[in-house]
Design a protein around this motif. Structure first.
Motif, PDB file in Angstrom:
ATOM      1  N   PHE A 123      51.855  43.544  48.628  1.00 44.29           N
ATOM      2  CA  PHE A 123      51.995  43.013  47.280  1.00 44.29           C
ATOM      3  C   PHE A 123      51.298  41.661  47.148  1.00 44.29           C
ATOM      4  O   PHE A 123      50.840  41.298  46.061  1.00 44.29           O
ATOM      5  CB  PHE A 123      53.476  42.902  46.889  1.00 44.29           C
ATOM      6  N   GLY A 124      51.224  40.928  48.245  1.00 45.51           N
ATOM      7  CA  GLY A 124      50.519  39.644  48.222  1.00 45.51           C
ATOM      8  C   GLY A 124      49.031  39.819  47.974  1.00 45.51           C
ATOM      9  O   GLY A 124      48.420  39.028  47.241  1.00 45.51           O
ATOM     10  N   MET A 125      48.434  40.852  48.558  1.00 49.44           N
ATOM     11  CA  MET A 125      47.016  41.106  48.324  1.00 49.44           C
ATOM     12  C   MET A 125      46.780  41.531  46.878  1.00 49.44           C
ATOM     13  O   MET A 125      45.817  41.113  46.239  1.00 49.44           O
ATOM     14  CB  MET A 125      46.506  42.175  49.290  1.00 49.44           C
ATOM     15  N   PHE A 126      47.670  42.352  46.352  1.00 51.33           N
ATOM     16  CA  PHE A 126      47.593  42.729  44.933  1.00 51.33           C
ATOM     17  C   PHE A 126      47.739  41.481  44.054  1.00 51.33           C
ATOM     18  O   PHE A 126      47.051  41.327  43.043  1.00 51.33           O
ATOM     19  CB  PHE A 126      48.686  43.744  44.612  1.00 51.33           C
ATOM     20  N   ASP A 127      48.612  40.586  44.467  1.00 47.01           N
ATOM     21  CA  ASP A 127      48.861  39.355  43.719  1.00 47.01           C
ATOM     22  C   ASP A 127      47.656  38.431  43.737  1.00 47.01           C
ATOM     23  O   ASP A 127      47.452  37.641  42.814  1.00 47.01           O
ATOM     24  CB  ASP A 127      50.088  38.641  44.293  1.00 47.01           C
ATOM     25  N   MET A 128      46.845  38.517  44.791  1.00 47.39           N
ATOM     26  CA  MET A 128      45.670  37.655  44.851  1.00 47.39           C
ATOM     27  C   MET A 128      44.695  38.015  43.732  1.00 47.39           C
ATOM     28  O   MET A 128      44.146  37.135  43.055  1.00 47.39           O
ATOM     29  CB  MET A 128      44.980  37.768  46.211  1.00 47.39           C
ATOM     30  N   GLY A 129      44.467  39.317  43.521  1.00 45.54           N
ATOM     31  CA  GLY A 129      43.636  39.734  42.403  1.00 45.54           C
ATOM     32  C   GLY A 129      44.286  39.376  41.082  1.00 45.54           C
ATOM     33  O   GLY A 129      43.608  38.940  40.131  1.00 45.54           O
ATOM     34  N   ASN A 130      45.604  39.537  41.018  1.00 43.87           N
ATOM     35  CA  ASN A 130      46.351  39.217  39.816  1.00 43.87           C
ATOM     36  C   ASN A 130      46.270  37.720  39.479  1.00 43.87           C
ATOM     37  O   ASN A 130      46.293  37.342  38.305  1.00 43.87           O
ATOM     38  CB  ASN A 130      47.818  39.634  40.020  1.00 43.87           C
ATOM     39  N   ALA A 131      46.161  36.870  40.492  1.00 38.14           N
ATOM     40  CA  ALA A 131      46.113  35.424  40.263  1.00 38.14           C
ATOM     41  C   ALA A 131      44.895  35.022  39.440  1.00 38.14           C
ATOM     42  O   ALA A 131      44.975  34.110  38.599  1.00 38.14           O
ATOM     43  CB  ALA A 131      46.110  34.684  41.603  1.00 38.14           C
ATOM     44  N   PHE A 132      43.760  35.691  39.658  1.00 39.38           N
ATOM     45  CA  PHE A 132      42.569  35.378  38.871  1.00 39.38           C
ATOM     46  C   PHE A 132      42.785  35.730  37.392  1.00 39.38           C
ATOM     47  O   PHE A 132      42.238  35.077  36.507  1.00 39.38           O
ATOM     48  CB  PHE A 132      41.357  36.149  39.406  1.00 39.38           C
ATOM     49  N   ILE A 133      43.600  36.752  37.148  1.00 38.15           N
ATOM     50  CA  ILE A 133      43.920  37.140  35.778  1.00 38.15           C
ATOM     51  C   ILE A 133      44.900  36.144  35.156  1.00 38.15           C
ATOM     52  O   ILE A 133      44.711  35.675  34.028  1.00 38.15           O
ATOM     53  CB  ILE A 133      44.521  38.564  35.750  1.00 38.15           C
ATOM     54  N   VAL A 134      45.941  35.802  35.912  1.00 38.02           N
ATOM     55  CA  VAL A 134      46.996  34.922  35.403  1.00 38.02           C
ATOM     56  C   VAL A 134      46.476  33.518  35.101  1.00 38.02           C
ATOM     57  O   VAL A 134      46.778  32.940  34.047  1.00 38.02           O
ATOM     58  CB  VAL A 134      48.165  34.857  36.408  1.00 38.02           C
ATOM     59  N   PHE A 135      45.681  32.960  36.023  1.00 36.75           N
ATOM     60  CA  PHE A 135      45.216  31.584  35.850  1.00 36.75           C
ATOM     61  C   PHE A 135      43.843  31.491  35.192  1.00 36.75           C
ATOM     62  O   PHE A 135      43.412  30.403  34.827  1.00 36.75           O
ATOM     63  CB  PHE A 135      45.183  30.868  37.207  1.00 36.75           C
ATOM     64  N   GLY A 136      43.161  32.629  35.048  1.00 32.94           N
ATOM     65  CA  GLY A 136      41.844  32.642  34.433  1.00 32.94           C
ATOM     66  C   GLY A 136      41.821  33.365  33.106  1.00 32.94           C
ATOM     67  O   GLY A 136      41.781  32.745  32.046  1.00 32.94           O
ATOM     68  N   LEU A 137      41.874  34.701  33.140  1.00 33.76           N
ATOM     69  CA  LEU A 137      41.713  35.508  31.931  1.00 33.76           C
ATOM     70  C   LEU A 137      42.776  35.217  30.879  1.00 33.76           C
ATOM     71  O   LEU A 137      42.465  35.056  29.692  1.00 33.76           O
ATOM     72  CB  LEU A 137      41.737  37.001  32.296  1.00 33.76           C
ATOM     73  N   ILE A 138      44.045  35.170  31.291  1.00 30.69           N
ATOM     74  CA  ILE A 138      45.125  34.939  30.322  1.00 30.69           C
ATOM     75  C   ILE A 138      44.938  33.586  29.634  1.00 30.69           C
ATOM     76  O   ILE A 138      45.116  33.455  28.412  1.00 30.69           O
ATOM     77  CB  ILE A 138      46.503  35.003  31.013  1.00 30.69           C
ATOM     78  N   TYR A 139      44.580  32.587  30.414  1.00 37.41           N
ATOM     79  CA  TYR A 139      44.354  31.260  29.838  1.00 37.41           C
ATOM     80  C   TYR A 139      43.196  31.283  28.842  1.00 37.41           C
ATOM     81  O   TYR A 139      43.279  30.696  27.768  1.00 37.41           O
ATOM     82  CB  TYR A 139      44.082  30.252  30.956  1.00 37.41           C
ATOM     83  N   VAL A 140      42.116  31.975  29.189  1.00 41.41           N
ATOM     84  CA  VAL A 140      40.948  32.067  28.312  1.00 41.41           C
ATOM     85  C   VAL A 140      41.319  32.750  26.995  1.00 41.41           C
ATOM     86  O   VAL A 140      40.963  32.278  25.912  1.00 41.41           O
ATOM     87  CB  VAL A 140      39.808  32.836  29.009  1.00 41.41           C
ATOM     88  N   ILE A 141      42.032  33.877  27.081  1.00 43.59           N
ATOM     89  CA  ILE A 141      42.439  34.612  25.875  1.00 43.59           C
ATOM     90  C   ILE A 141      43.338  33.738  24.999  1.00 43.59           C
ATOM     91  O   ILE A 141      43.143  33.634  23.783  1.00 43.59           O
ATOM     92  CB  ILE A 141      43.159  35.914  26.244  1.00 43.59           C
ATOM     93  N   GLY A 142      44.332  33.108  25.633  1.00 42.10           N
ATOM     94  CA  GLY A 142      45.248  32.273  24.884  1.00 42.10           C
ATOM     95  C   GLY A 142      44.541  31.130  24.179  1.00 42.10           C
ATOM     96  O   GLY A 142      44.819  30.831  23.011  1.00 42.10           O
ATOM     97  N   ALA A 143      43.629  30.483  24.876  1.00 44.68           N
ATOM     98  CA  ALA A 143      42.907  29.350  24.294  1.00 44.68           C
ATOM     99  C   ALA A 143      41.947  29.800  23.194  1.00 44.68           C
ATOM    100  O   ALA A 143      41.803  29.127  22.164  1.00 44.68           O
ATOM    101  CB  ALA A 143      42.144  28.609  25.381  1.00 44.68           C
ATOM    102  N   TYR A 144      41.294  30.924  23.385  1.00 41.03           N
ATOM    103  CA  TYR A 144      40.275  31.396  22.436  1.00 41.03           C
ATOM    104  C   TYR A 144      40.854  31.686  21.056  1.00 41.03           C
ATOM    105  O   TYR A 144      40.260  31.349  20.030  1.00 41.03           O
ATOM    106  CB  TYR A 144      39.596  32.638  22.996  1.00 41.03           C
TER     107      TYR A 144
END
Length: 303
Positions: A123-144
């Motif tokens: 689950f930690g390895m899955f979470d590593m990919g998820n981290a790029f979404i949580v701290f990157g994509l989600i932030y970009v969408i929210g800000a945009y």
């Protein structure tokens, strides 16, 4: 099977205890902020260090990183399409919550209790990919889509990621492990002692944040959001479970990973971008309940 049910029962008891402490005013919901900082800055990094300091990467583990990342990107695009006709801030708020999963607070304590350190590794390895979404994509969408003046530059997004102690602990620990750099035994033993507190503290925090009230006006939007998130997650998870030729732990990680609750990062982002924080909090709580029930069903009828 009984061990799975016992773990879920113990988890329910601890979550209920946290909720009861809040309802009886022994603990205030605002106290959860301090507890959250302890978990994300101390007990969770300790658990990651203990679980990953001697990991050996194989194809299936690397693929979990890719799945977590690619699925998040796809769901971000799906959210933009599904909610395209909504008013701008509503579209941004809903779309922001579609990708990304609550793994650190929700999944880890259950996974640790059921599968131990092996489960944490997957689950930690899955979470590593998820981290790029949580701290990157989600932030970009929210800000945009927001009306705020938040910056969307690469430096801001990079800072979001590097300020996450669990994420940086992942990166550093895996690098040390792959480089075969030995860590002091005292460090591992100390981290092991601290990591024991992660499961009960995380479950208590879930109970403290749990809320069963919401405005009726939210119902239609909530139903749309839940349909998008869970129908796609269940179909995609079941498809990968059947098609991918890896071991059972990999299959369970994918099957469960894609139906986990929405990311807790949506809450601070909602505050930063002036979205309806009560709606975001309500939806986040509801996904915790739904995901918990789905995990129990999978544990009893699939695993």
């Amino acid at each position: 099977m009984s061990s799975f049910n016992h773990q879920f029962l113990y988890s329910i008891i601890i979550i209920a205890l946290g909720y009861l402490l809040k309802r009886t005013n022994f603990i205030k919901e605002r106290d959860g902020e301090g507890l959250s900082r302890i978990i994300f800055n101390l007990t969770l990094p300790a658990l990651i260090l203990v679980s990953f300091h001697d990991i050996t990467l194989d194809t299936s583990l690397v693929l979990l990183i890719i799945i977590g990342l690619v699925y998040g990107l796809i769901m971000g695009a799906v959210g933009i399409f599904i909610f395209r006709k909504q008013e701008q801030t509503t579209k941004g708020m809903l779309t922001m919550m579609v990708p990304g999963f609550n793994i650190g607070l929700f999944a880890y304590p259950l996974v640790e209790g059921i599968w131990g350190s092996k489960g944490i590794q997957y689950f930690g390895m899955f979470d590593m990919g998820n981290a790029f979404i949580v701290f990157g994509l989600i932030y970009v969408i929210g800000a945009y889509y927001s009306d705020s003046s938040s910056s969307l530059d690469v430096r801001t997004i990079s800072r979001q990621m590097t300020q996450s102690i669990p994420f940086m602990t992942f990166i550093v620990t895996i690098f040390i492990s792959l480089a075969s750099i030995p860590l002091p035994e005292a460090l591992i033993e100390t981290a092991n002692i601290i990591s024991v507190a992660n499961m009960p503290l995380s479950l208590l925090l879930l109970g403290i944040y749990l809320n069963f009230t919401f405005e009726k006006g939210y119902l239609k939007l909530i139903m749309q959001y839940m349909a998008v998130r869970y129908l796609i997650g269940i179909v995609a998870g079941a498809g990968l479970f059947i098609l991918l030729p890896f071991n059972d732990m990999f299959k369970y990680t994918v099957l469960i990973g894609l139906i986990l609750p929405s990311s807790m990062s949506a809450l601070p982002y909602a505050v930063e971008f002036n979205y309806d924080r009560r709606f975001v909090g309500t939806v986040t709580n509801m996904t915790i309940i739904i995901s918990f029930l789905l995990m129990w069903l999978i544990a009893n009828f699939v695993i």
